[in-house]
Design a protein around this motif. Structure first.
Motif, PDB file in Angstrom:
ATOM      1  N   LYS A  96      -4.130   7.331  -7.771  1.00 14.22           N
ATOM      2  CA  LYS A  96      -3.593   8.357  -7.054  1.00 14.22           C
ATOM      3  C   LYS A  96      -2.279   8.980  -7.559  1.00 14.22           C
ATOM      4  O   LYS A  96      -1.882  10.384  -7.383  1.00 14.22           O
ATOM      5  CB  LYS A  96      -3.450   8.292  -5.614  1.00 14.22           C
ATOM      6  CG  LYS A  96      -4.391   8.014  -4.600  1.00 14.22           C
ATOM      7  CD  LYS A  96      -4.158   7.733  -3.397  1.00 14.22           C
ATOM      8  CE  LYS A  96      -5.621   7.353  -2.392  1.00 14.22           C
ATOM      9  NZ  LYS A  96      -5.034   6.913  -1.354  1.00 14.22           N
ATOM     10  N   GLU A 120      -6.070   2.234  -5.974  1.00 18.23           N
ATOM     11  CA  GLU A 120      -5.419   3.475  -5.497  1.00 18.23           C
ATOM     12  C   GLU A 120      -4.312   3.903  -6.481  1.00 18.23           C
ATOM     13  O   GLU A 120      -3.760   4.932  -6.400  1.00 18.23           O
ATOM     14  CB  GLU A 120      -4.687   2.908  -3.992  1.00 18.23           C
ATOM     15  CG  GLU A 120      -5.547   2.386  -3.063  1.00 18.23           C
ATOM     16  CD  GLU A 120      -6.205   3.772  -2.470  1.00 18.23           C
ATOM     17  OE1 GLU A 120      -5.401   4.518  -1.885  1.00 18.23           O
ATOM     18  OE2 GLU A 120      -7.286   3.963  -2.570  1.00 18.23           O
ATOM     19  N   ASN A 151       0.928  -1.247  -0.016  1.00 21.48           N
ATOM     20  CA  ASN A 151       0.103  -0.153   0.101  1.00 21.48           C
ATOM     21  C   ASN A 151       0.846   1.387   0.094  1.00 21.48           C
ATOM     22  O   ASN A 151       0.529   2.288  -0.435  1.00 21.48           O
ATOM     23  CB  ASN A 151      -0.882   0.074   1.126  1.00 21.48           C
ATOM     24  CG  ASN A 151      -2.094  -1.175   1.036  1.00 21.48           C
ATOM     25  OD1 ASN A 151      -2.472  -1.180  -0.071  1.00 21.48           O
ATOM     26  ND2 ASN A 151      -2.660  -1.710   2.192  1.00 21.48           N
ATOM     27  N   TRP A 195       1.396   3.525  -3.179  1.00 25.82           N
ATOM     28  CA  TRP A 195       0.533   4.398  -3.800  1.00 25.82           C
ATOM     29  C   TRP A 195       0.365   5.657  -3.116  1.00 25.82           C
ATOM     30  O   TRP A 195      -0.308   6.672  -3.449  1.00 25.82           O
ATOM     31  CB  TRP A 195      -1.037   3.529  -3.626  1.00 25.82           C
ATOM     32  CG  TRP A 195      -1.175   2.360  -3.952  1.00 25.82           C
ATOM     33  CD1 TRP A 195      -1.665   1.222  -3.531  1.00 25.82           C
ATOM     34  CD2 TRP A 195      -0.930   1.614  -5.158  1.00 25.82           C
ATOM     35  NE1 TRP A 195      -1.574   0.018  -3.863  1.00 25.82           N
ATOM     36  CE2 TRP A 195      -1.218   0.414  -5.535  1.00 25.82           C
ATOM     37  CE3 TRP A 195      -0.242   2.189  -6.487  1.00 25.82           C
ATOM     38  CZ2 TRP A 195      -0.900  -0.598  -6.434  1.00 25.82           C
ATOM     39  CZ3 TRP A 195       0.022   1.545  -7.610  1.00 25.82           C
ATOM     40  CH2 TRP A 195      -0.319   0.006  -7.472  1.00 25.82           C
TER      41      TRP A 195
END
Length: 269
Positions: free
Chosen positions: A52, A49, A25, A28
């Motif tokens: 982004k 994500e 994660n 991102w």
């Protein structure tokens, strides 16, 4: 990997072949990223994500196990290079065709059976690689790719190419090897900047005489078709360096072939 989120100004991230399995994660959380390489990581999915990362100009998702892509990929409106090769993609998100800044798109070695009309929206595309898929046809809108210089379509299931292909006035390389193409449109003669035309291993019974308008053509591969004769227009291709005619069992070789050879063209027959 958790430290990635601490570097908000990270421009480039190369995670090629890191055996990730999934994308952390923290990746991102780097909004300034311009180049991201996630190739060869056994990835089966990509998070929404990714949308982004709006500053990405290069994204490599090749050599994974992806069967789908998130719609949010359409938010990457600065993307210029997109690599999706060697995955399990049978369809693509509609938002992908909104990426009008793309100049290079590679979707080779997947399971695509068709392209949507929206492919014509990629007006800045210079190189499109679609070989080793299962494409049975191409939309007429492909003729709207006015800046396209290379189109690689080998090893699909195409039986024809659209009339609009002649609108690709900047096209230099057209690779159609290993399809099931039975005929070519006369309009192909309008693609006057073609230098490389590869038609080997198809089902062509004839070639349109308009091929003689391709004055920049250097390499013409007609191997392993079903040709019985050649159009005299080929004799007008003064820049032709190589003409391959092998494995056309019923082909009658025209006398004007000798003139091509006199100009330095290598003819394989």
């Amino acid at each position: 990997m958790t430290r990635l989120a601490d570097n908000a100004k990270l421009k480039s991230l190369d995670l090629y072949n890191k055996d990730l399995g999934r994308v952390p994660n923290s990746v991102w959380q780097n909004p300034e990223l311009e180049r991201l390489n996630l190739a060869d990581n056994s990835l089966v999915s990509i998070s929404e994500e990714i949308g982004k990362l709006v500053n990405l100009t290069m994204l490599d998702l090749g050599h994974n196990q992806l069967s789908s892509l998130p719609e949010s990929i359409g938010h990457l409106n600065k993307l210029r290079f997109l690599y999706l090769s060697n995955n399990k993609l049978k369809t693509l998100p509609g938002s992908l065709w909104e990426l009008k800044t793309l100049i290079y798109l590679n979707i080779t070695d997947n399971g695509l059976t068709s392209l949507p009309d929206k492919v014509g929206q990629l007006s800045n595309l210079i190189e499109l690689r679609l070989y080793n898929n299962q494409l049975v046809s191409l939309p007429e809108s492909i003729g709207a790719l006015k800046n396209l210089r290379e189109l690689h379509l080998m090893n699909n299931r195409l039986t024809s190419i659209p009339e609009s292909m002649g609108n690709l006035r900047n096209l230099k390389k057209l690779i159609l090897e290993g399809n099931r193409i039975e005929s070519l449109p006369n309009s192909l003669g309008k693609a006057i900047y073609l230098t490389d035309l590869d038609l080997r291993n198809n089902s062509l019974k004839n070639i349109p005489n308009s091929i003689g308008k391709l004055k920049q053509l250097r390499f013409l591969d007609l191997r392993a078709n079903q040709l019985s004769s050649l159009p005299v227009g080929i004799a007008k291709l003064e820049n032709l360096e190589k003409l391959d005619l092998r494995w056309n069992k019923s082909l009658s070789i025209s006398k004007w072939i000798a003139k091509l050879e006199e100009h330095g063209c290598i003819v394989y027959r």
